[in-house]
Design an enzyme around this catalytic site. Sequence first.
Site, PDB file in Angstrom:
ATOM      1  N   GLY A   1      70.444  25.220  39.866  1.00 60.37           N
ATOM      2  CA  GLY A   1      69.120  24.896  40.410  1.00 60.37           C
ATOM      3  C   GLY A   1      68.514  26.081  41.137  1.00 60.37           C
ATOM      4  O   GLY A   1      67.904  25.938  42.196  1.00 60.37           O
TER       5      GLY A   1
ATOM      6  N   ARG B   1      63.886  27.443  41.876  1.00 59.25           N
ATOM      7  CA  ARG B   1      62.872  27.297  42.941  1.00 59.25           C
ATOM      8  C   ARG B   1      63.543  26.815  44.226  1.00 59.25           C
ATOM      9  O   ARG B   1      64.771  26.613  44.257  1.00 59.25           O
ATOM     10  CB  ARG B   1      61.746  26.350  42.516  1.00 59.25           C
TER      11      ARG B   1
ATOM     12  N   VAL C   1      73.225  20.213  34.515  1.00 58.07           N
ATOM     13  CA  VAL C   1      74.581  20.063  35.063  1.00 58.07           C
ATOM     14  C   VAL C   1      75.167  18.681  34.815  1.00 58.07           C
ATOM     15  O   VAL C   1      76.359  18.467  35.032  1.00 58.07           O
ATOM     16  CB  VAL C   1      74.638  20.406  36.578  1.00 58.07           C
TER      17      VAL C   1
ATOM     18  N   ASN D   1      73.918  23.859  44.005  1.00 63.67           N
ATOM     19  CA  ASN D   1      72.661  23.556  44.705  1.00 63.67           C
ATOM     20  C   ASN D   1      71.774  22.572  43.937  1.00 63.67           C
ATOM     21  O   ASN D   1      70.939  21.901  44.544  1.00 63.67           O
ATOM     22  CB  ASN D   1      71.907  24.874  44.930  1.00 63.67           C
TER      23      ASN D   1
ATOM     24  N   TYR E   1      70.770   8.888  47.196  1.00 58.02           N
ATOM     25  CA  TYR E   1      70.836  10.273  47.685  1.00 58.02           C
ATOM     26  C   TYR E   1      71.959  10.419  48.712  1.00 58.02           C
ATOM     27  O   TYR E   1      72.786  11.331  48.627  1.00 58.02           O
ATOM     28  CB  TYR E   1      69.486  10.653  48.291  1.00 58.02           C
TER      29      TYR E   1
ATOM     30  N   ALA F   1      74.589   8.549  49.212  1.00 58.24           N
ATOM     31  CA  ALA F   1      75.925   8.360  48.627  1.00 58.24           C
ATOM     32  C   ALA F   1      76.351   9.613  47.863  1.00 58.24           C
ATOM     33  O   ALA F   1      77.505  10.050  47.942  1.00 58.24           O
ATOM     34  CB  ALA F   1      75.917   7.137  47.711  1.00 58.24           C
TER      35      ALA F   1
HETATM   36  P1  NAP Z   1      63.752  21.407  44.428  1.00 56.77           P
HETATM   37  O1  NAP Z   1      62.723  22.325  44.972  1.00 56.77           O
HETATM   38  O2  NAP Z   1      63.341  20.099  43.878  1.00 56.77           O
HETATM   39  O3  NAP Z   1      64.588  22.220  43.312  1.00 56.77           O
HETATM   40  C1  NAP Z   1      65.630  21.554  42.631  1.00 56.77           C
HETATM   41  C2  NAP Z   1      66.335  22.536  41.718  1.00 56.77           C
HETATM   42  O4  NAP Z   1      67.418  21.836  41.065  1.00 56.77           O
HETATM   43  C3  NAP Z   1      65.440  23.081  40.613  1.00 56.77           C
HETATM   44  O5  NAP Z   1      65.800  24.424  40.367  1.00 56.77           O
HETATM   45  C4  NAP Z   1      65.802  22.218  39.394  1.00 56.77           C
HETATM   46  O6  NAP Z   1      65.612  22.876  38.158  1.00 56.77           O
HETATM   47  C5  NAP Z   1      67.287  22.013  39.656  1.00 56.77           C
HETATM   48  N1  NAP Z   1      67.869  20.853  38.963  1.00 56.77           N
HETATM   49  C6  NAP Z   1      67.562  19.544  39.125  1.00 56.77           C
HETATM   50  N2  NAP Z   1      68.311  18.788  38.305  1.00 56.77           N
HETATM   51  C7  NAP Z   1      69.104  19.649  37.601  1.00 56.77           C
HETATM   52  C8  NAP Z   1      70.077  19.476  36.597  1.00 56.77           C
HETATM   53  N3  NAP Z   1      70.413  18.258  36.106  1.00 56.77           N
HETATM   54  N4  NAP Z   1      70.692  20.585  36.097  1.00 56.77           N
HETATM   55  C9  NAP Z   1      70.369  21.823  36.548  1.00 56.77           C
HETATM   56  N5  NAP Z   1      69.448  22.052  37.509  1.00 56.77           N
HETATM   57  C10 NAP Z   1      68.817  20.969  38.025  1.00 56.77           C
HETATM   58  O7  NAP Z   1      64.854  21.065  45.533  1.00 56.77           O
HETATM   59  P2  NAP Z   1      65.321  21.837  46.864  1.00 56.77           P
HETATM   60  O8  NAP Z   1      64.628  21.214  47.991  1.00 56.77           O
HETATM   61  O9  NAP Z   1      65.292  23.295  46.672  1.00 56.77           O
HETATM   62  O10 NAP Z   1      66.838  21.312  46.929  1.00 56.77           O
HETATM   63  C11 NAP Z   1      67.944  22.081  46.545  1.00 56.77           C
HETATM   64  C12 NAP Z   1      69.199  21.380  47.054  1.00 56.77           C
HETATM   65  O11 NAP Z   1      69.112  21.245  48.481  1.00 56.77           O
HETATM   66  C13 NAP Z   1      69.368  19.965  46.496  1.00 56.77           C
HETATM   67  O12 NAP Z   1      70.718  19.722  46.225  1.00 56.77           O
HETATM   68  C14 NAP Z   1      68.877  19.085  47.638  1.00 56.77           C
HETATM   69  O13 NAP Z   1      69.458  17.808  47.603  1.00 56.77           O
HETATM   70  C15 NAP Z   1      69.332  19.893  48.834  1.00 56.77           C
HETATM   71  N6  NAP Z   1      68.589  19.576  50.049  1.00 56.77           N
HETATM   72  C16 NAP Z   1      67.229  19.741  50.125  1.00 56.77           C
HETATM   73  C17 NAP Z   1      66.574  19.424  51.299  1.00 56.77           C
HETATM   74  C18 NAP Z   1      65.078  19.574  51.454  1.00 56.77           C
HETATM   75  O14 NAP Z   1      64.521  19.061  52.444  1.00 56.77           O
HETATM   76  N7  NAP Z   1      64.389  20.276  50.557  1.00 56.77           N
HETATM   77  C19 NAP Z   1      67.296  18.945  52.406  1.00 56.77           C
HETATM   78  C20 NAP Z   1      68.671  18.792  52.300  1.00 56.77           C
HETATM   79  C21 NAP Z   1      69.306  19.118  51.127  1.00 56.77           C
HETATM   80  P3  NAP Z   1      64.227  22.706  37.292  1.00 56.77           P
HETATM   81  O15 NAP Z   1      63.090  22.988  38.239  1.00 56.77           O
HETATM   82  O16 NAP Z   1      64.332  23.698  36.201  1.00 56.77           O
HETATM   83  O17 NAP Z   1      64.215  21.280  36.838  1.00 56.77           O
END
Ligand code: NAP
Length: 244
Positions: free
Chosen positions: A7, A10, A58, A84, A147, A149
């Site tokens: 991931g 972005r 993934v 990630n 989420y 879980a």
């Molecule tokens: P995001 O902006 O929505 O980006 C998600 C990334 O994951 C994208 O690169 C997407 O790729 C990729 N992705 C999604 N499903 C996938 C799959 N099946 N296989 C491969 N890649 C996949 O999210 P983010 O906020 O940066 O979050 C990144 C991580 O941090 C996540 O695990 C999230 O749960 C965790 N997190 C985020 C926050 C928050 O507030 N933002 C807080 C706590 C934890 P594509 O764009 O190509 O689909």
Amino acid sequence: MAVIVTGGSRGIGRAIATRLAHEHDIVVNYRSDGGAAEETVEQVESAGASAVAIQADVTEPTEVTALLERTRDTFDSIEAVINNAGIVEPAPIEDLEPETFEEVVATNLTGAFSVTQAAAPDLREIGGDVVMVSSIGGTAGTVDASYAASKAGLHGLTRSLARELGDDGVQVNAVAPGPVETDMNDEIVDYLESVEFRGHEGIDTHLPQYACEPDAIAHSVEYLIENSYVQGEVLCVNGGMQFR
Ligand code: NAP
């Protein structure tokens, strides 16, 4: 040697890829947005490292196998995996379809398991690192059942693999962010504003004084990779929303 950032196209994944680029070559994994992944590659290359974007969902074991094969072909070996990639599909428990629950767990938890399993022989060979990007959802139960879980599951996976792979010098840790300024957080905020969910009140009274940028999480990942004595830890980075 390369670091795989799942991931990485972005948000937090891009920030991790560009921060680690000061010391490491990077595989930018993504699921659907190849253009965004190439932008991350450009940013990594500007920082002086080599990078390649590799599409792989993934949740698909054959695509995970192909991701690892292409990484070995391109960089010879794998020094770290940053799990990630994640999704959020929030809904109240009464409306949460079992298929949606499974999709979230398949991405956030089983996906991390699959990539780590596929990379385990490489990581054992060099005493590499694994970092799971979890969430405050996994410790405080925030957002929704699927989420929370999936992220709580990551904590068990982290500790188990720290013991198992730690025998060969592999460090396995997790970082658990609070809200971070990304596309995903916009989705979560929209959801929480749309439902009357009193379970969040205790947490919301302690919101951080300022928003968390993705690089703060990337910095934590860098710390976990660089510090050779942290093992099996879930590092909470949430601006004081929750103490453990
Ligand atoms: P995001 O902006 O929505 O980006 C998600 C990334 O994951 C994208 O690169 C997407 O790729 C990729 N992705 C999604 N499903 C996938 C799959 N099946 N296989 C491969 N890649 C996949 O999210 P983010 O906020 O940066 O979050 C990144 C991580 O941090 C996540 O695990 C999230 O749960 C965790 N997190 C985020 C926050 C928050 O507030 N933002 C807080 C706590 C934890 P594509 O764009 O190509 O689909």
